[in-house]
Design a protein around this motif. Structure first.
Motif, PDB file in Angstrom:
ATOM      1  N   ALA A   1       0.833  -1.199   0.000  1.00 16.82           N
ATOM      2  CA  ALA A   1       0.000   0.000   0.000  1.00 16.82           C
ATOM      3  C   ALA A   1       0.871   1.255   0.000  1.00 16.82           C
ATOM      4  O   ALA A   1       0.571   2.226  -0.712  1.00 16.82           O
ATOM      5  N   MET A   2       1.948   1.232   0.761  1.00 13.17           N
ATOM      6  CA  MET A   2       2.850   2.388   0.808  1.00 13.17           C
ATOM      7  C   MET A   2       3.527   2.601  -0.544  1.00 13.17           C
ATOM      8  O   MET A   2       3.683   3.746  -0.984  1.00 13.17           O
ATOM      9  N   GLN A   3       3.953   1.541  -1.188  1.00 12.12           N
ATOM     10  CA  GLN A   3       4.582   1.669  -2.502  1.00 12.12           C
ATOM     11  C   GLN A   3       3.606   2.264  -3.511  1.00 12.12           C
ATOM     12  O   GLN A   3       3.975   3.147  -4.297  1.00 12.12           O
ATOM     13  N   ASP A   4       2.363   1.807  -3.486  1.00 12.73           N
ATOM     14  CA  ASP A   4       1.353   2.321  -4.400  1.00 12.73           C
ATOM     15  C   ASP A   4       1.075   3.804  -4.135  1.00 12.73           C
ATOM     16  O   ASP A   4       1.030   4.619  -5.065  1.00 12.73           O
ATOM     17  N   LEU A   5       0.920   4.173  -2.867  1.00 14.16           N
ATOM     18  CA  LEU A   5       0.675   5.574  -2.511  1.00 14.16           C
ATOM     19  C   LEU A   5       1.858   6.457  -2.878  1.00 14.16           C
ATOM     20  O   LEU A   5       1.681   7.556  -3.410  1.00 14.16           O
ATOM     21  N   THR A   6       3.051   5.975  -2.592  1.00 18.23           N
ATOM     22  CA  THR A   6       4.257   6.755  -2.891  1.00 18.23           C
ATOM     23  C   THR A   6       4.351   7.043  -4.381  1.00 18.23           C
ATOM     24  O   THR A   6       4.645   8.173  -4.788  1.00 18.23           O
ATOM     25  N   GLU A   7       4.103   6.037  -5.183  1.00 18.16           N
ATOM     26  CA  GLU A   7       4.176   6.205  -6.634  1.00 18.16           C
ATOM     27  C   GLU A   7       3.175   7.256  -7.116  1.00 18.16           C
ATOM     28  O   GLU A   7       3.517   8.139  -7.903  1.00 18.16           O
ATOM     29  N   GLN A   8       1.944   7.186  -6.628  1.00 17.93           N
ATOM     30  CA  GLN A   8       0.920   8.149  -7.041  1.00 17.93           C
ATOM     31  C   GLN A   8       1.225   9.563  -6.561  1.00 17.93           C
ATOM     32  O   GLN A   8       1.076  10.536  -7.312  1.00 17.93           O
TER      33      GLN A   8
ATOM     34  N   SER B   1      -9.306  -1.655  -3.366  1.00 18.63           N
ATOM     35  CA  SER B   1     -10.337  -1.997  -2.380  1.00 18.63           C
ATOM     36  C   SER B   1      -9.798  -2.868  -1.248  1.00 18.63           C
ATOM     37  O   SER B   1     -10.219  -2.731  -0.106  1.00 18.63           O
ATOM     38  N   GLU B   2      -8.837  -3.761  -1.529  1.00 18.35           N
ATOM     39  CA  GLU B   2      -8.306  -4.612  -0.464  1.00 18.35           C
ATOM     40  C   GLU B   2      -7.314  -3.874   0.443  1.00 18.35           C
ATOM     41  O   GLU B   2      -6.959  -4.365   1.508  1.00 18.35           O
ATOM     42  N   GLN B   3      -6.856  -2.676   0.017  1.00 15.44           N
ATOM     43  CA  GLN B   3      -5.916  -1.891   0.814  1.00 15.44           C
ATOM     44  C   GLN B   3      -6.549  -0.588   1.309  1.00 15.44           C
ATOM     45  O   GLN B   3      -5.845   0.330   1.708  1.00 15.44           O
ATOM     46  N   LYS B   4      -7.857  -0.513   1.302  1.00 14.03           N
ATOM     47  CA  LYS B   4      -8.556   0.734   1.596  1.00 14.03           C
ATOM     48  C   LYS B   4      -8.229   1.285   2.988  1.00 14.03           C
ATOM     49  O   LYS B   4      -7.869   2.448   3.138  1.00 14.03           O
ATOM     50  N   TYR B   5      -8.312   0.458   4.009  1.00 21.01           N
ATOM     51  CA  TYR B   5      -8.088   0.933   5.379  1.00 21.01           C
ATOM     52  C   TYR B   5      -6.606   1.175   5.661  1.00 21.01           C
ATOM     53  O   TYR B   5      -6.242   2.144   6.320  1.00 21.01           O
ATOM     54  N   THR B   6      -5.771   0.300   5.144  1.00 30.02           N
ATOM     55  CA  THR B   6      -4.328   0.487   5.309  1.00 30.02           C
ATOM     56  C   THR B   6      -3.884   1.769   4.617  1.00 30.02           C
ATOM     57  O   THR B   6      -3.114   2.563   5.177  1.00 30.02           O
ATOM     58  N   SER B   7      -4.387   1.996   3.411  1.00 31.68           N
ATOM     59  CA  SER B   7      -4.040   3.217   2.679  1.00 31.68           C
ATOM     60  C   SER B   7      -4.545   4.459   3.399  1.00 31.68           C
ATOM     61  O   SER B   7      -3.879   5.496   3.408  1.00 31.68           O
ATOM     62  N   ALA B   8      -5.716   4.366   4.008  1.00 30.80           N
ATOM     63  CA  ALA B   8      -6.259   5.519   4.735  1.00 30.80           C
ATOM     64  C   ALA B   8      -5.376   5.889   5.917  1.00 30.80           C
ATOM     65  O   ALA B   8      -5.124   7.078   6.174  1.00 30.80           O
ATOM     66  N   ILE B   9      -4.881   4.894   6.630  1.00 31.71           N
ATOM     67  CA  ILE B   9      -3.985   5.150   7.772  1.00 31.71           C
ATOM     68  C   ILE B   9      -2.677   5.765   7.285  1.00 31.71           C
ATOM     69  O   ILE B   9      -2.176   6.736   7.862  1.00 31.71           O
TER      70      ILE B   9
END
Length: 153
Positions: free
Chosen positions: A103-110, A124-132
């Motif tokens: 999730a962190m790698q995906d967020l960092t890239e964006q 959708s499977e990383q929704k809560y982790t990404s929110a945190i």
């Protein structure tokens, strides 16, 4: 009418002292005017295109995952987000929370691509982790943000 002539005797020493004091008074008034005048160029806000968005540096925010603390570090320069990393990510945290790293790698890239947190999408499977993680990244970027100029009455 009687005009009596009055004779005033001035000593040269008194004239010199008076001239020196008058000169010092004029110098002091000029100094006060220079020091306390309003600088009109400093009072004007800078154009938004030239203003920096961030104070350069490395800023962090912590996340509590179970009993462990994980730090999210955001590195910024004056107007760009340079990198986002996870620190203090132990093997036990990786095993207990396997979605944190992807999730962190995906967020960092964006975020690095867009230079903004506004257009970030989460799976959708990383929704809560990404929110945190986004909350921690936003907190670190808030620390890095240039404070708004104080308004004058």
């Amino acid at each position: 009418m009687s005009a009596k002539t009055k004779i005033i005797v001035l000593r040269m020493k008194e004239i010199i002292y008076t001239a020196i004091f008058i000169g010092l008074a004029i110098l002091l008034i000029a100094l006060f005017l220079i020091m306390f005048r309003r600088d009109k160029t400093a009072a004007l806000p800078e154009p938004s295109t030239a203003a920096a968005s961030y104070i350069p540096g490395v800023y962090s925010a912590s996340i509590a995952l179970g009993n462990e603390q994980v730090n999210v570090e955001v590195t910024v320069d004056a107007d760009h987000i340079n990198s986002i990393t996870l620190r203090s990510l132990s093997d036990s945290v990786t095993a207990m929370y396997p979605l944190v790293e992807p999730a962190m790698q995906d967020l960092t890239e964006q975020i690095l691509r867009n230079q903004s947190l506004d257009a970030v999408t989460c799976q959708s499977e990383q929704k809560y982790t990404s929110a945190i993680l986004l909350k921690a990244i936003r907190s670190a970027l808030d620390k890095a943000a240039v404070p708004a100029p104080a308004s004058v009455f």
